[in-house]
Write a protein that holds these residues in place. Sequence first.
Motif, mmCIF file in Angstrom:
data_model
loop_
_atom_site.group_PDB
_atom_site.id
_atom_site.type_symbol
_atom_site.label_atom_id
_atom_site.label_comp_id
_atom_site.label_asym_id
_atom_site.label_seq_id
_atom_site.Cartn_x
_atom_site.Cartn_y
_atom_site.Cartn_z
ATOM 1 N N THR A 94 33.852 40.307 40.042
ATOM 2 C CA THR A 94 35.295 40.485 39.910
ATOM 3 C C THR A 94 35.637 41.868 39.379
ATOM 4 N N MET A 95 34.934 42.307 38.330
ATOM 5 C CA MET A 95 35.214 43.610 37.735
ATOM 6 C C MET A 95 34.835 44.754 38.679
ATOM 7 N N LEU A 96 33.742 44.587 39.402
ATOM 8 C CA LEU A 96 33.310 45.630 40.327
ATOM 9 C C LEU A 96 34.340 45.840 41.431
ATOM 10 N N ALA B 217 33.886 50.959 26.921
ATOM 11 C CA ALA B 217 34.278 50.009 25.875
ATOM 12 C C ALA B 217 35.458 49.154 26.331
ATOM 13 N N VAL B 218 36.469 49.783 26.947
ATOM 14 C CA VAL B 218 37.618 49.033 27.463
ATOM 15 C C VAL B 218 37.182 48.116 28.604
ATOM 16 N N PHE B 219 36.321 48.627 29.489
ATOM 17 C CA PHE B 219 35.802 47.832 30.603
ATOM 18 C C PHE B 219 35.046 46.611 30.084
ATOM 19 N N ALA B 220 34.225 46.801 29.052
ATOM 20 C CA ALA B 220 33.443 45.697 28.486
ATOM 21 C C ALA B 220 34.346 44.673 27.811
ATOM 22 N N LEU B 221 35.431 45.137 27.185
ATOM 23 C CA LEU B 221 36.362 44.206 26.540
ATOM 24 C C LEU B 221 37.028 43.309 27.581
ATOM 25 N N ILE B 222 37.522 43.916 28.673
ATOM 26 C CA ILE B 222 38.138 43.115 29.739
ATOM 27 C C ILE B 222 37.112 42.171 30.356
ATOM 28 N N PHE B 223 35.888 42.682 30.532
ATOM 29 C CA PHE B 223 34.800 41.862 31.076
ATOM 30 C C PHE B 223 34.556 40.639 30.200
ATOM 31 N N PHE C 199 34.503 34.805 29.179
ATOM 32 C CA PHE C 199 34.502 33.692 28.229
ATOM 33 C C PHE C 199 35.783 32.872 28.259
ATOM 34 N N PHE C 200 36.869 33.421 28.815
ATOM 35 C CA PHE C 200 38.131 32.688 28.810
ATOM 36 C C PHE C 200 38.660 32.390 30.206
ATOM 37 N N ALA C 201 38.233 33.139 31.219
ATOM 38 C CA ALA C 201 38.689 32.890 32.591
ATOM 39 C C ALA C 201 37.561 33.188 33.570
ATOM 40 N N PRO C 202 36.436 32.453 33.455
ATOM 41 C CA PRO C 202 35.266 32.773 34.303
ATOM 42 C C PRO C 202 35.490 32.528 35.784
ATOM 43 N N HIS C 203 36.482 31.693 36.136
ATOM 44 C CA HIS C 203 36.726 31.380 37.544
ATOM 45 C C HIS C 203 38.017 32.023 38.047
ATOM 46 N N TYR C 204 38.419 33.115 37.404
ATOM 47 C CA TYR C 204 39.671 33.764 37.785
ATOM 48 C C TYR C 204 39.579 34.318 39.213
#
Length: 373
Positions: free
Chosen positions: A91-93, A232-238, A243-248
């Motif tokens: 998703t992030m990629l 750091a920002v990328f890792a925070l969003i990741f 942990f809160f929306a794994p199936h987004y």
Amino acid sequence: MSTDVKKSWLASRLPCPAKETGNCAPTLERGAPYLARLPALITGAALLLLASGFVLAVYYNPDHGFASIQFIARNVNSGWLIQGFHATGATMLFAAVYLLLFRDIYRRAYTAPGELVWLLRVKLFALLLLVGWLGYALSDGAVAYWSLTDAANAATGLGGAAGVVGRWFFGGPNGAGTLARLEVFHAVLALAVLGTLGAHRCATRALARQAKPKHPVSCHPYYTAQTFAAFAVFALIFAVLMFFAPHYGLNPLNRAAADSLIIPAVLSPPWYLAPVSAVASVFSTTLGSIFGVIAMLAVLAALPWLDRSSPAGKRGLVYRLLMGLLLLDVIGLGWSVSDPACTISGSLTVFFTIWYFFHFLVLTPLVTALEAK
């Protein structure tokens, strides 16, 4: 174009590392935006996906694809974490790649001498779409099963050379043998993505060397610190997504086991495949769908030659307005296939597809030519 001209064009945009001398770190412009770190974030996400995918491949069983994924998540030590890394990493990629492409189109970064960098980014996008669909098919969920079944049946039913390639790629109707083949292609194409990222890195460094910044700064420590902040920002969003929306952005029906006798009510793909799936769904034949997807990527690759503005030309108000409409158009393409219950979604898909090609083939040359005067 003669051979010598071709060599000089390529050499100026992708020089051989052996010809480089002195300090290998190019001098950059001070005050570059944080979004300029997107290629580094994409590379980091790709490496994370490769590492987590290698672990998942050790336990994946194509004979029981869905069951093996459940086994990884429930029985393998930290398997749920590795699977979450892989799903959220995809998703992030794709989010970073879509953002990078839109930023380049808005900034006209594809104009000379940035053509090769743009072509490599379009190639990276095409490879990621194929790798993403293969990973989606390997999940063997209720929705992915029918997506693979339709693709395999359509490809193997083609005649001539296209049918030969389809039978070679899928190996026949959807089954364990098909999943085993796709697992191999998924891994091989993932390595091709890394190769493309390497070539892209070399091309962007060559482009940076050609630039003449007004306020130059060295890459280290100025931009290494900026890259660290971006990561750091990328890792925070990741972490929030994992942990809160794994199936987004994924079809919830795909979390159920596939059944060859039951077709899910909604067959929407993951969000990052939805715009391409919408363009393919406009055409009624298999060859037409393949042609539509290839044409969708081809117009992106042809942008350096469709744009009639000068490399140093400014973006006018009309061009910025068209970019906003293009963003809404791509979002509309994704929405139109994710909401099949809407009675007008089919008509909207056709409209959004026509506008996509109209934007690049007609409006872009026209508006850039007018603004260049």
